[in-house]
Scaffold this motif. Structure first.
Motif: not given
Ligand code: SF4
Length: 413
Positions: A169-179, A274-276
């Protein structure tokens, strides 16, 4: 028709990181699980052994790889094309760079494989592949267990992987999981329990990008796992530490190791990424709660955020030691195509390399904001020297013997 599934992986810092933490990779095992039994199937995971294309013959070769392995993936694609195999490229990199991947393959498959797999195999059988297969989110209740006979648990040091969920559910800037995978979708718990019951090892990776995102689901899963008496590893956020009931249930069900994204002590960097929800001031007591349940904490130390200055390396080493991180590895932030970070650097014209092999976490492939590329690369090294210094390692070992016992402590590297 003979199908060969390959997870391509070049020697690199990224590969070493993955190998140290990984069991079976999701990509080839998901495709293998979706393949009807009447096809002849062969699988190779280059994370554990490189493939020699001269020794592999197949009608259809499907390659999966992430960005740091793209050069190797294209090398294999070209070699198999020359041999006359039909070649398809799928996986993370191809999903976000499909036009580039299509230059090396008969077809590109983006997204998850399950909903397009039958069509793709049928077309390959007719030697009539379409240029593009666009995978959509799979129905998690229809997934088959991963096959265990093509590559065995022994080849992963008896660690096996069972899929629990996809997405976050998160959308951390460096992560491609959400996309790539979107919001979290879960498998039915009975499917997971059945799959684990049939395994020949008691050491399992409960594969999820955010294992405890849905608290009720996690509690139910942990309860169902208890009678199986397994030991498991999983990936979640630090928020688990604030929930005594959830933590207790995880420990009772066999939790031994959690990969938790702490990333950096810089509050400003965490907030902008996005990891506040990671609060540096709370981490020491949160990790202590996790340790009190006999669970090891692993986290990456990411460097190269715009908020970072050359002081960040030593600061992070001291901070990670102080809060009780058990295992960590430094990584220069990788701007994966498909991530918000990549888009930002592209817009700001700060990307310095188009050699995907350098997108491995050890190279500065973009212009950092507050230091030079050389400082960024050397600083990651400096972090390791401080975090793993003789005195810090010794004091950490003593604390771990107290928390986990000697046998477990000896296994932590
Ligand atoms: S790093 Fe990726 S998988 Fe981990 S919390 Fe952020 S968006 Fe989710």
């Amino acid at each position: 028709m003979k199908i060969c599934l390959i997870k391509a992986s070049a020697p690199s810092y990224f590969k070493d990181y993955k190998k140290a933490r990984g069991g079976p990779p999701q990509s080839i095992f998901s495709a293998a699980a979706a393949t009807p039994r009447h096809f002849q199937l062969e699988m190779h995971d280059e994370t554990i052994r490189m493939v020699d294309p001269r020794k592999v013959t197949a009608d259809l070769v499907v390659l999966f790889f992430a960005t740091p392995d793209a050069n190797r993936g294209y090398e294999l694609a070209s070699a198999f094309s020359e041999k006359g195999s039909q070649v398809v490229i799928g996986g993370l990199h191809a999903t976000f760079m499909p036009d580039e991947a299509s230059e090396y393959a008969d077809a590109v498959m983006t997204g998850e494989c399950e909903n397009v797999w039958d069509e793709l195999l049928q077309d390959a059988q007719n030697r009539d592949l379409k240029p593009r297969y666009t995978g959509t989110y799979a129905d998690m209740s229809k997934l088959n267990p991963y096959p265990r006979h093509l590559i065995t648990a022994e080849q992963y040091n008896w660690e096996w992987s069972v899929l629990v969920s996809r997405g976050c559910k998160h959308n951390c800037s460096f992560c491609i999981i959400p996309g790539m995978l979107g919001k979290t979708r879960y498998r039915p718990i009975p499917d997971i329990i059945n799959e684990i019951s049939e395994m020949e090892t008691d050491w399992v990776e409960l594969h999820a990008d955010h294992l405890t995102e849905d608290r009720d689901y996690a509690l139910e899963l942990f309860k169902a796992l208890e009678p199986l008496k397994i030991r498991w590893a999983g990936e979640t956020t630090i928020r688990i530490a604030d929930d005594p009931e959830l933590l207790e249930a995880a420990a009772r069900s066999g939790a031994k190791y959690l990969l938790i994204g702490i990333e950096t002590p810089s509050k400003a960097a965490l907030k902008r990424a996005g990891k506040g929800f990671v609060k540096p001031e709370n981490l020491k007591s949160q990790i202590s709660n996790i340790h009190a349940h006999g669970i090891i904490v692993d986290t990456t130390a990411i460097f190269g955020f715009d908020e970072h200055t050359p002081e960040i390396f030593i600061e992070t080493a001291k901070f990670y030691h102080e809060i009780g991180v058990d295992i960590t590895a430094p990584a220069i932030a990788i701007p994966f195509p498909g991530s918000r970070f990549y888009k930002q650097l592209e817009q700001e014209d700060r990307l310095l390399s188009d050699n995907w092999g350098e997108y491995d976490g050890a190279h500065a492939v973009y212009q950092p904001k507050n230091m030079s590329c050389e400082e960024l690369e050397a600083g990651a090294e400096e972090f390791s020297q401080h975090f793993y210094s003789v005195s810090r390692s010794a004091s950490r070992k003593l604390r771990q013997i107290k928390d986990f016992g000697l046998a477990t402590t000896l296994q932590i590297s």
